[in-house]
Write a protein that holds these residues in place. Structure first.
Motif, short mmCIF file in Angstrom:
data_model
loop_
_atom_site.label_atom_id
_atom_site.label_comp_id
_atom_site.label_asym_id
_atom_site.label_seq_id
_atom_site.Cartn_x
_atom_site.Cartn_y
_atom_site.Cartn_z
N GLY A 3 0.71 -1.13 -0.13
CA GLY A 3 0.13 0.12 0.18
C GLY A 3 0.86 1.35 0.01
O GLY A 3 2.22 1.19 -0.18
N GLU A 102 -11.20 6.69 -6.22
CA GLU A 102 -10.83 5.93 -4.82
C GLU A 102 -9.48 6.33 -4.59
O GLU A 102 -8.37 5.94 -5.56
N TYR A 104 -6.28 5.56 -1.94
CA TYR A 104 -5.57 4.97 -1.03
C TYR A 104 -4.75 5.60 -0.09
O TYR A 104 -3.67 6.37 -0.49
N TYR B 36 -15.51 7.67 4.20
CA TYR B 36 -14.24 7.20 4.73
C TYR B 36 -14.15 6.46 6.19
O TYR B 36 -14.86 7.33 6.89
N GLN B 38 -11.95 5.44 9.81
CA GLN B 38 -10.30 5.33 10.23
C GLN B 38 -10.56 4.61 11.40
O GLN B 38 -11.17 5.14 12.69
N TYR B 39 -10.11 3.16 11.43
CA TYR B 39 -10.28 2.51 12.41
C TYR B 39 -9.06 2.95 13.67
O TYR B 39 -8.01 3.64 13.11
N GLN B 42 -5.07 3.04 12.65
CA GLN B 42 -5.10 2.69 11.11
C GLN B 42 -5.22 3.93 10.35
O GLN B 42 -5.79 4.93 10.60
N GLN B 45 -9.73 4.70 5.18
CA GLN B 45 -10.13 3.73 4.21
C GLN B 45 -11.31 3.99 3.72
O GLN B 45 -12.33 4.37 4.39
N SER B 59 -22.17 -0.74 1.51
CA SER B 59 -20.84 -1.40 1.56
C SER B 59 -20.84 -2.84 1.82
O SER B 59 -21.86 -3.34 2.20
#
Lengths: 114, 115
Positions: A3, A102, A104, B36, B38-39, B42, B45, B59
């Protein structure tokens, strides 16, 4: 595949010093973005690179901030004469191209200016 | 210019209860809409997106969002949350015109799922 990676993960610097933050985008991604996540301002766009085109610097907060992208891949965000208000998490994101919907995101670099 | 408003900074909810995270936006041109997540510890995403077509998007982990053009909203919902959904959720918009996909984010909503 790998990533987006960013280094360092954490950086503590003294006020007035210069810092460099690095971003390695996903291989093959031509678009690269820098964002800043801070307590006072939330998540805000800083700068955008697309291939070898001139970058969109419209989000940079002052002329102490600059960025470059060498060879269309790795990018470095430089902050000169750091101030305490520069303390934030700096996020890098990449995408396949300018019209790709998208992005990343990398894990970010937490910058603390003392 | 675009702007995004997430009115709720924190939303506590018990496990298996439904939840709605609100997002309203303002833009003079057509926009893409995103959520989006955000855990803890982390990176961000992408959870889901609305580009065109159906107003309801889903999702893979049970969240859905509905695009409402008249109310300029893109609220995120889940009928039954799990403890693992604890995270910060960001609504974002970007312009459809060329020149990259610069995201404008809301201030985020911290979802805390409790047992």
């Amino acid at each position: 595949g790998a990533g987006v990676s960013q280094s360092p993960s954490n950086k503590v610097t003294e006020k007035g010093k210069d810092v460099e933050l690095r971003c390695d985008p996903i291989s093959g991604h031509t678009a690269l973005y820098w964002y800043r996540q801070s307590l006072g301002q939330g998540l805000e766009f800083l700068i955008y690179f697309q291939g070898n085109s001139a970058p969109d610097k419209s989000g940079l907060p002052s002329d102490r901030f600059s960025a470059e992208r060498t060879g269309g891949s790795v990018s470095t965000l430089t902050i000169q004469r750091t101030q305490q208000e520069d303390s934030a998490v700096y996020l890098c994101a990449s995408s396949l191209g300018p019209y790709s919907d998208e992005q990343y995101f990398g894990p970010g670099t937490r910058l603390t200016v003392t | 210019a675009q702007s995004v408003t997430q009115l709720d900074s924190q939303v506590p909810v018990f496990e298996e209860a439904p939840v709605e995270l609100r997002c309203n936006y303002s833009s003079s041109v057509s926009v893409y809409l995103f959520w989006y997540v955000q855990y803890p510890n982390q990176g961000l995403q992408l959870l889901l997106k609305h580009l065109s077509g159906s107003t309801l998007v889903e999702s893979i982990n049970g969240f859905e969002a509905e695009f409402n053009k008249s109310q300029t909203s893109f609220h995120l919902r889940k009928p039954s949350v799990h403890i693992s959904d604890t995270a910060e959720y960001f609504c974002a918009v970007s312009k459809i015109t060329g020149g990259g996909n610069k995201l404008t984010f809301g201030t985020g909503t911290q979802l805390k799922v409790e047992l």
